[in-house]
Design a protein around this motif. Structure first.
Motif, PDB file in Angstrom:
ATOM      1  N   ASP A 553      11.782  -7.141  -5.128  1.00 13.07           N
ATOM      2  CA  ASP A 553      10.334  -7.259  -4.924  1.00 13.07           C
ATOM      3  C   ASP A 553       9.812  -6.340  -3.821  1.00 13.07           C
ATOM      4  N   GLN A 554      10.541  -5.279  -3.524  1.00 14.76           N
ATOM      5  CA  GLN A 554      10.059  -4.266  -2.574  1.00 14.76           C
ATOM      6  C   GLN A 554       9.361  -3.170  -3.393  1.00 14.76           C
ATOM      7  N   VAL A 555       8.188  -3.533  -3.916  1.00 12.72           N
ATOM      8  CA  VAL A 555       7.539  -2.720  -4.932  1.00 12.72           C
ATOM      9  C   VAL A 555       7.086  -1.371  -4.386  1.00 12.72           C
ATOM     10  N   ASP A 556       6.538  -1.351  -3.197  1.00 15.73           N
ATOM     11  CA  ASP A 556       6.057  -0.078  -2.646  1.00 15.73           C
ATOM     12  C   ASP A 556       7.211   0.901  -2.465  1.00 15.73           C
ATOM     13  N   ARG A 557       8.333   0.430  -1.931  1.00  9.84           N
ATOM     14  CA  ARG A 557       9.498   1.303  -1.779  1.00  9.84           C
ATOM     15  C   ARG A 557      10.011   1.760  -3.140  1.00  9.84           C
ATOM     16  N   ALA A 558      10.028   0.838  -4.107  1.00  2.88           N
ATOM     17  CA  ALA A 558      10.505   1.180  -5.447  1.00  2.88           C
ATOM     18  C   ALA A 558       9.635   2.264  -6.070  1.00  2.88           C
ATOM     19  N   ARG A 559       8.315   2.123  -5.938  1.00  2.00           N
ATOM     20  CA  ARG A 559       7.407   3.128  -6.488  1.00  2.00           C
ATOM     21  C   ARG A 559       7.629   4.489  -5.830  1.00  2.00           C
ATOM     22  N   ALA A 560       7.824   4.494  -4.525  1.00  2.00           N
ATOM     23  CA  ALA A 560       8.019   5.753  -3.809  1.00  2.00           C
ATOM     24  C   ALA A 560       9.288   6.460  -4.289  1.00  2.00           C
ATOM     25  N   VAL A 561      10.364   5.697  -4.480  1.00  4.80           N
ATOM     26  CA  VAL A 561      11.620   6.294  -4.952  1.00  4.80           C
ATOM     27  C   VAL A 561      11.451   6.805  -6.380  1.00  4.80           C
ATOM     28  N   PHE A 562      10.786   6.003  -7.224  1.00  6.85           N
ATOM     29  CA  PHE A 562      10.570   6.433  -8.609  1.00  6.85           C
ATOM     30  C   PHE A 562       9.778   7.740  -8.638  1.00  6.85           C
ATOM     31  N   ASP A 563       8.672   7.778  -7.911  1.00  8.60           N
ATOM     32  CA  ASP A 563       7.838   8.985  -7.908  1.00  8.60           C
ATOM     33  C   ASP A 563       8.619  10.199  -7.407  1.00  8.60           C
ATOM     34  N   ARG A 564       9.489   9.971  -6.436  1.00  6.40           N
ATOM     35  CA  ARG A 564      10.308  11.056  -5.883  1.00  6.40           C
ATOM     36  C   ARG A 564      11.201  11.647  -6.971  1.00  6.40           C
ATOM     37  N   ALA A 565      11.844  10.790  -7.751  1.00  3.34           N
ATOM     38  CA  ALA A 565      12.724  11.272  -8.819  1.00  3.34           C
ATOM     39  C   ALA A 565      11.927  11.889  -9.962  1.00  3.34           C
TER      40      ALA A 565
END
Length: 619
Positions: A553-565
């Motif tokens: 549930d660390q959604v902001d971090r997850a989104r940042a990593v996804f966008d990076r990839a």
């Protein structure tokens, strides 16, 4: 030696074979009639290994843009030159299809290239340089009415072309001038020397084949693709890429369309990925559950049950970890020493020596996919008995072999070890088999499976955790990190908010990433995996990090990593296997199913987490 960037290519597929087309309009890779057949164009691996180029004759001052026609894998390349605009439309013809589950079933082994001048005047150059058998053969070329025929190495190639071409030195070349509104079609058809002598296709036939291909892809997309979450277009496109990497006659899924594109420029980590890994194929089926639909599950499990039958039934043996797309077992590896390799990355390999490795994680991936897709596996299907017996045998083998060493998910060529991921996936095999015991008609085995699963769990928690590393580690007794341990919450072994899991996620994010925040599989320094040299960061593992963060549930971090990839998709939405840590360039075989699988599953996990967090629902 080829120097064209891997990311400069786009994929064409008829679900039998694949082509890669460069931004310069050159077909640099094409294997007929199957994904794993010897190439007839191999410029991707060596400039002398053949190509088919259609492009402005003078392109130095042209600007180039590309896109796929909406909902398809039909490619449009547009050149705006000082004199006019040229649009080139490319497709591997799928044949007509009104059945969305039969895409490519009538593929005619035909590459279609339509060149249209949409403004001004453009001179179009054509270069046909066929080199069958990975560039070993310089075929005999003969001009015929309507085109050129090339014969050699067991292949017959017929280039349909509306203008005469000059034939010399195993090549055919020509130039034609197009005015605004004019359009010409070229086609390349393949036959074996044992088939009837072919004749060139006419323009009307080629136009029909192109229109049929656009409609067939759209029919498939509209029937299959319903995902509406974040990054919708990327997810839908990745679903089409995964479908394009599926061999239509059997349902086998290739890991990538190419061989020997390196994990490090100039290095030896160059492998042939045009085969079906049990692991990759199962991950693909799970991703299609999100990005498309799982109606092809029956075909794949039938293929696998037949291909792998001798591996786990009737004798005390492991499940073979990979097969040829027709079900072949022997994938003996050899090198093609006559090819220089992409940017002088040698050796160029065909076949893959990993076929004989022990990788005990495959039982978990297989049972995991079966569990997720079981609603689509009709127990009354004619092949149901075979795959039911096959899945039970896989669970039994996982229970029996989980204590043994293996080469692991990354197929190390050093000494076998007790890899944590392999133990984890043996636990998954048993956990899912227990859940499926009734439809598998295996209730009598549940007690033994449950006992083995409990033993694995205890071993992973006690021997896989390191207080020193403050993380779960690559193998029992090791201090090394491994991104595959991010799968622990994803498969349900531990909740993502367990303190040990959170520590592992943070360890990977902090100590197993490059300066861009992309994730390595593991550290390769010192040849710990039995190979020399380094490799890039691994896109699948970066998407795994995004998915694990979403599970926590660390959604902001997850989104940042996804966008990076996701920033590393090329201009037509394709991903290779890895990213060069120093240049940011795509590396490895292309396009890579693993990377697109990771994208799809991470997007879905983030979508689920956002809904969960917004509603206040428990994890």
């Amino acid at each position: 030696m080829s120097t064209t960037a891997i990311a400069d290519h786009a994929l064409l597929s008829d679900r039998h074979s694949a082509a890669l087309v460069s931004r310069a309009g050159s077909v640099d890779w094409l294997c007929f009639p199957r994904f794993d057949s010897p190439s007839v164009f191999g410029r991707l691996l060596d400039d002398v290994a053949g190509h088919l180029e259609v492009a402005p004759a003078v392109a130095e001052d042209a600007t180039t843009s590309r896109r796929y026609v909406d909902e398809t894998l039909v490619l449009e390349t547009t050149w705006a030159t000082p004199g006019g605009t040229l649009v080139l439309t490319d497709a591997l013809a799928t044949g007509p299809s009104t059945d969305p589950h039969a895409l490519g079933s009538a593929a005619p082994r035909l590459l279609v290239r339509a060149a249209e001048c949409t403004a001004g005047d453009v001179e179009v150059g054509i270069e046909f340089v066929p080199r069958p058998e990975y560039g070993l053969v310089e075929p005999l070329l003969e001009g015929v009415p309507g085109g050129v025929v090339a014969r050699g190495g067991g292949d017959v190639l017929v280039l349909s072309c509306p203008v005469p071409l000059a034939v010399a030195n195993g090549s055919a070349t020509g130039v034609l001038r197009l005015h605004a509104g004019e359009r010409v079609l070229l086609g390349l058809a393949h036959r074996s020397t044992s088939e009837a002598f072919p004749t060139p296709w006419g323009a009307a036939e080629l136009d029909t084949a192109l229109r049929d291909t656009v409609e067939a892809w759209r029919t498939w997309s509209r029937a299959h693709q319903s995902y509406q979450g974040p990054w919708r277009e990327l997810v839908h496109h990745s679903g089409r890429v995964l479908q394009a990497l599926t061999y239509q006659p059997t349902g086998a899924v290739v890991a990538a369309a190419t061989t020997s594109l390196p994990e490090g420029v100039g290095g030896e980590r160059n492998w042939d990925y045009r085969y079906t890994w049990v692991r990759d194929a199962c991950f693909t089926l799970e991703a299609l559950w999100v990005a498309a639909c799982p109606d092809e599950a029956h075909q794949f499990f039938d293929y696998l049950a037949v291909s792998a039958a001798a591996s786990v039934r009737g004798r005390d043996a492991d499940l073979q970890i990979m097969f040829g797309i027709g079900g072949e077992h022997d994938l003996t590896e050899r090198t093609l020493d006559h090819l220089a390799g992409w940017r002088d990355s040698r050796p160029v390999r065909v076949g893959n020596g990993a076929w004989s490795q022990r990788q005990i994680d495959v039982y978990g991936e297989l049972l995991g996919a079966a569990h997720q897709l079981f609603d689509q596996l009709n127990p009354d299907h004619p092949g149901a008995g075979a795959w039911r017996e096959f899945l039970v045998a896989c669970a039994d083998t996982a229970a029996r072999r989980w204590r043994e060493t293996d080469q692991g998910i990354w197929e190390v060529r050093g000494e076998p070890r007790h890899f944590l991921y392999s133990k984890l996936m043996c636990w998954v095999a048993l956990d899912r088999a227990i859940a499926l015991a009734e439809p598998l008609r295996a209730d009598a085995k549940v007690e033994g499976w449950r006992a083995a699963a409990a033993e694995i769990r205890e071993a992973v928690l006690t021997q896989g955790w390191s207080d020193t590393a403050k993380s779960f580690t690559q193998s029992f007794g090791s201090l090394d990190l491994d991104a595959s341990n991010l799968m622990m919450p994803i498969v349900g072994f531990l909740p993502a908010d367990d303190p040990r899991m959170l520590a592992t996620i943070d360890a990977v994010a902090d100590r197993l990433t490059d300066e861009r925040g992309l994730v390595y599989r593991y550290r390769t320094e010192g040849g710990v995996d039995g190979l020399a040299g380094e490799e890039g960061t691994f896109l699948l593992c970066t998407f795994w990090l995004a998915r694990a963060l979403a599970e926590a549930d660390q959604v902001d971090r997850a989104r940042a990593v996804f966008d990076r990839a996701a920033t590393y998709v090329n201009d037509v939405g394709l991903l290779a296997e890895e990213v060069d840590e120093s240049t940011g360039e795509l590396l490895g075989n292309f396009p890579q199913a693993f990377s697109h699988i990771g994208l799809v599953n991470a997007a879905w996990a983030i979508s689920e987490a956002e809904q969960r967090v917004a509603s206040g629902a428990p994890r």
